[in-house]
Design a protein around this motif. Structure first.
Motif, PDB file in Angstrom:
ATOM      1  N   SER A 153      78.265  60.218  54.031  1.00 51.47           N
ATOM      2  CA  SER A 153      78.708  61.134  55.173  1.00 51.47           C
ATOM      3  C   SER A 153      80.120  60.895  55.419  1.00 51.47           C
ATOM      4  N   TRP A 184      73.794  51.526  72.484  1.00 50.66           N
ATOM      5  CA  TRP A 184      74.286  50.345  72.970  1.00 50.66           C
ATOM      6  C   TRP A 184      73.822  49.377  71.912  1.00 50.66           C
ATOM      7  N   ASN A 223      71.658  58.147  54.132  1.00 51.71           N
ATOM      8  CA  ASN A 223      71.997  57.604  55.947  1.00 51.71           C
ATOM      9  C   ASN A 223      73.854  57.601  55.242  1.00 51.71           C
ATOM     10  N   ALA A 238      80.371  57.707  66.258  1.00 47.02           N
ATOM     11  CA  ALA A 238      79.704  58.333  67.166  1.00 47.02           C
ATOM     12  C   ALA A 238      78.834  59.201  66.803  1.00 47.02           C
ATOM     13  N   ILE A 239      79.789  60.200  66.232  1.00 44.23           N
ATOM     14  CA  ILE A 239      79.790  60.989  65.595  1.00 44.23           C
ATOM     15  C   ILE A 239      78.319  61.499  64.304  1.00 44.23           C
ATOM     16  N   TRP A 240      78.569  60.251  63.687  1.00 43.58           N
ATOM     17  CA  TRP A 240      77.703  59.712  62.419  1.00 43.58           C
ATOM     18  C   TRP A 240      76.207  59.596  62.904  1.00 43.58           C
ATOM     19  N   TYR A 273      82.030  64.829  72.802  1.00 41.15           N
ATOM     20  CA  TYR A 273      84.076  64.961  71.908  1.00 41.15           C
ATOM     21  C   TYR A 273      84.871  65.409  72.301  1.00 41.15           C
ATOM     22  N   ASN A 289      71.931  62.578  57.816  1.00 40.36           N
ATOM     23  CA  ASN A 289      73.168  63.115  58.129  1.00 40.36           C
ATOM     24  C   ASN A 289      72.768  64.602  57.836  1.00 40.36           C
ATOM     25  N   ASN A 300      75.036  60.305  65.744  1.00 45.52           N
ATOM     26  CA  ASN A 300      74.489  61.970  66.456  1.00 45.52           C
ATOM     27  C   ASN A 300      74.206  62.344  65.335  1.00 45.52           C
ATOM     28  N   GLU A 301      74.922  62.805  63.554  1.00 44.81           N
ATOM     29  CA  GLU A 301      74.017  63.340  62.551  1.00 44.81           C
ATOM     30  C   GLU A 301      72.956  62.587  61.851  1.00 44.81           C
ATOM     31  N   ALA A 302      73.030  61.775  62.070  1.00 44.80           N
ATOM     32  CA  ALA A 302      72.910  60.589  61.554  1.00 44.80           C
ATOM     33  C   ALA A 302      70.931  60.000  61.520  1.00 44.80           C
ATOM     34  N   TRP A 303      71.055  60.044  63.707  1.00 48.29           N
ATOM     35  CA  TRP A 303      69.510  59.813  64.332  1.00 48.29           C
ATOM     36  C   TRP A 303      69.619  59.816  65.443  1.00 48.29           C
ATOM     37  N   GLY A 304      70.950  61.118  66.330  1.00 44.38           N
ATOM     38  CA  GLY A 304      70.850  61.960  67.463  1.00 44.38           C
ATOM     39  C   GLY A 304      70.994  61.510  67.912  1.00 44.38           C
ATOM     40  N   ARG A 305      71.521  60.690  68.220  1.00 45.60           N
ATOM     41  CA  ARG A 305      72.443  59.710  69.711  1.00 45.60           C
ATOM     42  C   ARG A 305      73.491  58.713  69.330  1.00 45.60           C
ATOM     43  N   TYR A 306      74.654  59.285  70.192  1.00 44.59           N
ATOM     44  CA  TYR A 306      76.075  59.149  69.687  1.00 44.59           C
ATOM     45  C   TYR A 306      76.242  57.976  70.131  1.00 44.59           C
ATOM     46  N   ALA A 362      84.850  56.824  67.687  1.00 46.36           N
ATOM     47  CA  ALA A 362      84.387  58.071  68.344  1.00 46.36           C
ATOM     48  C   ALA A 362      83.511  58.764  66.488  1.00 46.36           C
ATOM     49  N   HIS A 367      65.905  66.160  63.920  1.00 46.37           N
ATOM     50  CA  HIS A 367      66.054  65.143  62.795  1.00 46.37           C
ATOM     51  C   HIS A 367      65.259  64.718  62.852  1.00 46.37           C
TER      52      HIS A 367
END
Lengths: 279, 469
Positions: free
Chosen positions: A128, A214, A125, A201-203, B405, B270, A205-211, A198, B281
């Motif tokens: 990245s 909360w 995880n 948030a991108i990470w 983004y 990732n 989204n890549e890892a869990w599918g949500r940017y 930012a 995912h």
């Protein structure tokens, strides 16, 4: 580099930073330029084992200093001290900033030395590029904000001595230049923190599918960013410059420190692992 | 009649103007941000979720006094309460009004600059920022002062103009407009996105329809599901990528409803499978049993997914399955679970009972290996055909991510321009007076660089001094 050598280097750093902090305080009290020069030399001497220890650990365990309180806080202290050295070498009057920063660096590093130094391998995880960007900008932003706070403290000290003449290196450090530099560091920290958020948030989204979810530490990073947004807004649109700007810069730091250290202690969070692993 | 009509229009214009004036207020912006900070900080104290969820109920039990205030206020769903949404809406409108105001100012300034030659000349003569008396000063000295200030000069007949950081004026409008776009994309994205968990048995596929998901959340404006086929062709137990063992890794194929392959790839940490607005995912893996139920000669096959961890999200069919006979009459409830012995990895524990009797004395439990069977009721038999694994996939459909983004990137670009590129303009002219020649300098700069006039004066004085030397 073995773990034992790393610990010895870190203790050498703590000692150098402690001496440096004490010497900076003495130089301000007794207005001795020579002592401030020695203090700066001591700071530089402390940075060498600090960098060696961090790089040595990085090479040994295969990842940068971003897992666990020890790694995180130690690297933040290094960034702060390196910025200070750069400033002090560029302009002699900024040595005065050491009186605020070096005690902070010493206390941070001392605290880090008391925390667990467990070596944690990188997990899938965490593997990245976005994490690298996220962490790098986190360190830059925290370093910038801590520097800004140090400058704001020096600014307030300088204002209290406005009428004193021949006041060592304080004399050539004008309140205007301190105010300007504090604003520049707050601005830089604000941009860096924005990039950190930012990248995180991108990470995510890549890892869990949500940017954004909360999560407490996400929320408090946003809170920190917005607190500094208010600080900059007050300065740029409502004319809070000088002493008022220095005070709000100082007042903003505890929020930032809570986002870094307090949140992972107070809240249960998926981010908690980065600071509390092994602790 | 006409006069009354104009009166109504005037009144409406005044109202709109008042609202605009209120929204563009800098004080309002600051107070809204402060209110937002306070609200989200309070919201972060309360675990988010339904009151029945384990995180919220544990917190309620541990903090009864706080919970008595927070739960009725809806702070366990803090980021979707009407108050929070209203706050965001006002913040967006305020940001929009600020963006408009700043754009208007840049536009007015640009127009004023075009038509301001005479006004600049008047100010330079009557009210310069500073004056340097000079006996003899050539154009090269002025140029060297500009050079030291790193400004681009435009020499004129009488007035020399120098500028730097022109792009800086665009920073604030770009930042604020980008934030407005960010608000819009986040809001629209939340209204139209879907996110769910589905378990797909290795070697099979499921269509992207609501029935395939164990858990599915859709925004109120989300349209129909795509209907695409999501297939897991296999799950590698020790897949390696980026020099790390990734653990169980499914190979996923995404096909159109007519079977055309759209995208195929491994999904691991990732590294989601991504096709347009769809992100797939790997969430977890688990044990799956392919079972047949029925009487001799009329067996129907189905797949049963078994969650490994009880605390993990239920992204799969429930492990309790109600079976019916050929006439559709329910005959038995069956729970499929992991075998009691961890070493027995090729078996499944089956607890069965007549309908509604799983907790009663009639419940029975057996451990079955592939090929094993048990009589559920009368001649109805449950047979384990094979045991395999399934991938619990998180499937997200969100078109807004790329736009979010881009908006945030633009906001940061605008921020950097606004904070670090200070627009500065200088006008210089030589004025002959009775007491001698003097250099009149007019300085205009942004708020971000308060020391600029002093720096300018120092640069000019240095040029004059060096000329004198």
């Amino acid at each position: 580099m073995t773990a034992t050598v790393e610990i010895l280097l870190m203790w050498a750093t703590v000692t150098a930073y402690a001496l440096s902090a004490a010497l900076f305080v003495v130089s301000i009290i007794f207005k001795q330029d020579t002592i401030s020069r020695i203090a700066l030399g001591m700071t530089c001497a402390g940075v060498i084992p600090h960098v060696a220890a961090i790089v040595g650990r990085w090479v040994r365990i295969g990842h940068g200093p971003y897992i666990g309180f020890y790694e995180v806080v130690s690297s933040y202290a290094l960034i702060g001290v390196v910025i200070f050295i750069a400033l002090a070498l560029a302009r002699k009057p900024f040595r005065a900033f050491g009186v605020a920063l070096m005690p902070m660096a010493f206390l941070a590093l001392g605290g880090a030395m008391l925390a667990s130094k467990t070596e944690v391998a990188i997990t899938p995880n965490l593997a990245s590029y976005w994490l690298v960007v996220h962490v790098a900008f986190a360190k830059l932003s925290y370093g910038s904000f801590i520097t800004a706070t140090g400058l704001a403290i020096v600014h307030i000290l300088r204002l209290s001595r406005r009428e004193v003449k021949g006041d060592g290196f304080f004399a050539s450090l004008t309140p205007e230049s301190l105010d300007d530099l504090t604003a520049k560091f707050v601005s830089a920290g604000f941009v860096f923190l924005g990039i950190m958020i930012a990248a995180g948030a991108i990470w995510a989204n890549e890892a869990w599918g949500r940017y954004w979810a909360w999560d407490p530490i996400e929320t408090w990073s946003l809170v920190s960013w917005l607190v500094y947004a208010v600080v900059l807004h007050l300065r740029r649109t409502m004319g809070w410059v000088g002493k008022r700007f220095a005070w709000i810069t100082i007042a903003a730091l505890p929020v930032l420190l809570f986002a870094l250290i307090g949140v992972v202690i107070v809240y249960e969070s998926i981010h908690g692992a980065y600071l509390l692993i092994g602790g | 009649m006409v006069a009354r009509g104009f009166g109504i229009i005037d009144s409406r214009i005044r109202t709109v103007s008042r609202i605009y004036g209120f929204l563009r207020s800098r004080r309002l912006a600051v107070w809204l941000i402060v209110l937002f900070i306070i609200y989200v900080a309070i919201g972060s104290i309360v675990p988010q979720g339904d009151p029945g969820s384990s995180a919220v109920s544990t917190w309620v039990a541990g903090h009864p006094i706080l919970a008595a205030i927070a739960i009725p206020l809806g702070l366990n769903h803090a980021y979707s309460t009407p108050f929070f949404l209203l706050l965001l809406a006002v913040l967006m409108l305020s940001t929009g009004a600020c963006a408009w105001e700043r754009t208007r100012r840049v536009w007015l300034r640009t127009r004023r600059d075009v038509a301001s030659t005479k006004r600049v000349a008047d100010r330079l003569r009557d009210k310069p920022t500073f004056v340097i008396p000079v006996e003899k000063l050539g154009a090269s000295d002025v140029a060297s002062a500009f050079k030291s200030l790193r400004m681009r000069t435009t020499p004129g007949d009488e007035i020399t103009e120098a500028r730097s950081g022109r792009l800086g004026t665009l920073g604030s409008p770009i930042f604020h407009w980008s934030l407005v776009l960010l608000f819009l994309f986040v809001g629209l994205g939340q209204l139209t996105r879907s996110e769910g968990l589905m378990g797909v048995v290795s070697g099979s596929s499921k269509p992207d329809v609501e029935a395939s998901y164990g858990v599915l959340t859709t925004g109120p404006l989300h349209g129909a599901m795509s209907g695409r086929l999501i297939a897991v062709t296999g799950i590698e137990r020790s897949f390696s990528a980026n020099g790390l063992t990734q653990g169980p890794t499914p190979f996923i194929e995404l096909r159109d409803a007519d079977g055309t392959l759209l995208k195929a790839d491994y999904a691991y940490s990732n590294h989601p499978l991504r096709y347009r607005s769809t992100f797939i995912h790997m969430n977890a893996d688990g044990l799956a049993a392919v079972v047949s139920v029925g009487s001799a000669g009329s067996m129907g096959q189905s797949e049963v997914l078994i969650d490994y961890a009880a605390e993990s999200p239920t992204g799969v069919q429930p492990t309790m399955v109600a079976f019916s006979n050929a006439q559709g009459v329910p005959i038995a409830d069956v729970v499929f679970d992991l075998p009691p012995s961890a070493e027995n990895t090729v078996a499944v524990a089956v607890r069965y009972a007549p309908v509604g009797g799983l907790t009663g004395p009639d419940a029975r439990e057996v451990v079955l290996t592939p090929g094993g069977s048990v009589a559920l009721s009368g001649d109805v038999v449950l047979r384990i055909d094979r045991l395999t694994s399934y991938a619990r996939l998180s499937v997200v459909d969100d078109w807004s991510v790329a736009y979010i983004y881009i908006s945030f990137g633009l906001a940061l670009l605008g921020l950097m321009l606004a904070l670090f590129v200070s627009p500065r303009t200088l006008w210089v002219t030589r004025v002959e007076t009775e007491s001698g020649a003097a250099l009149h300098v007019l300085v205009r700069h942004a708020r971000g660089d308060a020391a600029f006039p002093t720096r300018t004066e120092n640069a000019f004085r240095a040029s004059v001094d060096s000329e004198g030397a």
